[in-house]
Design a protein around this motif. Structure first.
Motif, PDB file in Angstrom:
ATOM      1  N   ASN A 152       0.810  -1.225   0.000  1.00  0.00           N
ATOM      2  CA  ASN A 152       0.000   0.000   0.000  1.00  0.00           C
ATOM      3  C   ASN A 152       0.838   1.268   0.000  1.00  0.00           C
ATOM      4  N   SER A 156       2.418   3.947  -1.934  1.00  0.00           N
ATOM      5  CA  SER A 156       2.391   4.500  -3.292  1.00  0.00           C
ATOM      6  C   SER A 156       3.782   4.883  -3.780  1.00  0.00           C
ATOM      7  N   GLN A 165       5.588   1.978  -5.530  1.00  0.00           N
ATOM      8  CA  GLN A 165       5.098   1.813  -6.905  1.00  0.00           C
ATOM      9  C   GLN A 165       5.674   2.897  -7.818  1.00  0.00           C
ATOM     10  N   TYR A 166       5.749   4.102  -7.300  1.00  0.00           N
ATOM     11  CA  TYR A 166       6.271   5.236  -8.071  1.00  0.00           C
ATOM     12  C   TYR A 166       7.743   5.009  -8.440  1.00  0.00           C
ATOM     13  N   GLU A 216      -1.195   2.321 -10.738  1.00  0.00           N
ATOM     14  CA  GLU A 216      -1.405   1.788  -9.394  1.00  0.00           C
ATOM     15  C   GLU A 216      -1.127   2.854  -8.335  1.00  0.00           C
ATOM     16  N   VAL A 217      -0.138   3.699  -8.569  1.00  0.00           N
ATOM     17  CA  VAL A 217       0.116   4.817  -7.650  1.00  0.00           C
ATOM     18  C   VAL A 217      -1.149   5.649  -7.472  1.00  0.00           C
ATOM     19  N   LEU A 251      -3.765   4.059  -5.400  1.00  0.00           N
ATOM     20  CA  LEU A 251      -3.460   4.155  -3.978  1.00  0.00           C
ATOM     21  C   LEU A 251      -3.577   5.576  -3.453  1.00  0.00           C
ATOM     22  N   ASP A 252      -3.252   6.555  -4.305  1.00  0.00           N
ATOM     23  CA  ASP A 252      -3.260   7.961  -3.879  1.00  0.00           C
ATOM     24  C   ASP A 252      -3.611   8.835  -5.088  1.00  0.00           C
TER      25      ASP A 252
END
Length: 232
Positions: free
Chosen positions: A77, A79, A82-83, A104-105, A108-109
């Motif tokens: 979870n 972010s 992922q970034y 996906e980032v 999540l945000d």
């Protein structure tokens, strides 16, 4: 037995030594310290992230990707993990995988504005100009002061044939940064496509004023030989 909290942070002396080595610019020493910490406790997700960032910084991209993927498994979870992974994939020219990470980032945000920015860049590279435009527009809507997004949006609009919009985007850049030759050159291209040769020539001349070697502007001037006698 290690607690779950340890996957997020650690007072491990090797981790602290790695932070100090990074601060001193000794990145290889930092990596060695991170490796020792992870050998002792492989559940330190945040340490995989930090190590990945060091590998990324020194150009060891596959090692960076491997560490970010381990961090993602432990910190699903986060972010920022992922970034970081998305940027590393992009540097490997794995653009589709980078896009998946940045999407996906945002899942999540949704307020992670730089994910929108990089998605614009990634989609441009992938040839999906309408998706790129959507993300660049989101960036400037959220923060009108990120002028590089106007630049990319202007370039995207030129490729889409939206020349009036491109002019508006690029004028935002040149007004904020009057010494940006690349923006003037793109502005000249947009004006040329609108058949406004007078403004196109002025834009190309402004570009050459700040970068006499800018070939895009030189080519633009050459195409406008019917305005060679105009003095600005």
């Amino acid at each position: 037995m290690h607690t779950n909290d340890q996957k997020y942070d650690s007072d491990n002396p090797d981790v602290l030594a790695a932070y100090q080595a990074e601060t001193n610019g000794d990145f290889f020493q930092a990596i060695e310290c991170y490796k020792k910490a992870l050998a002792e406790n492989p559940n330190l997700g945040i340490v995989y992230k930090h190590a990945g960032n060091v590998f990324y910084r020194i150009g060891m991209l596959q090692e960076a990707v491997d560490h970010f993927k381990k961090a993602r498994k432990l910190l699903p979870n986060f972010s920022t993990v992922q970034y970081d992974l998305g940027l590393a994939y992009y540097r490997q020219a794995k653009i589709k995988m980078g896009i998946e990470c940045m999407e996906e980032v945002l899942r999540l945000d949704k307020n992670f504005i730089m994910a929108n920015y990089w998605l614009g860049v990634f989609y441009t590279q992938y040839g999906h100009m309408r998706e790129a435009k959507k993300h660049f527009r989101t960036v400037i809507k959220k923060n009108p002061d990120i002028y590089i997004a106007y630049f990319h949006l202007g370039m995207t609009n030129i490729k889409l044939g939206c020349y009036d919009e491109a002019v508006d985007n690029l004028l935002k850049v040149t007004r904020a940064n009057p010494k940006c030759p690349a923006s003037y050159a793109l502005l000249g291209e947009a004006y040329m496509n609108l058949e406004d040769k007078f403004k196109a020539r002025k834009a190309f001349k402004d570009a050459l004023k700040y970068d006499p070697d800018l070939r895009k502007a030189q080519r633009g001037i050459n195409l406008l030989d019917d305005f060679n006698d105009v003095d600005f």
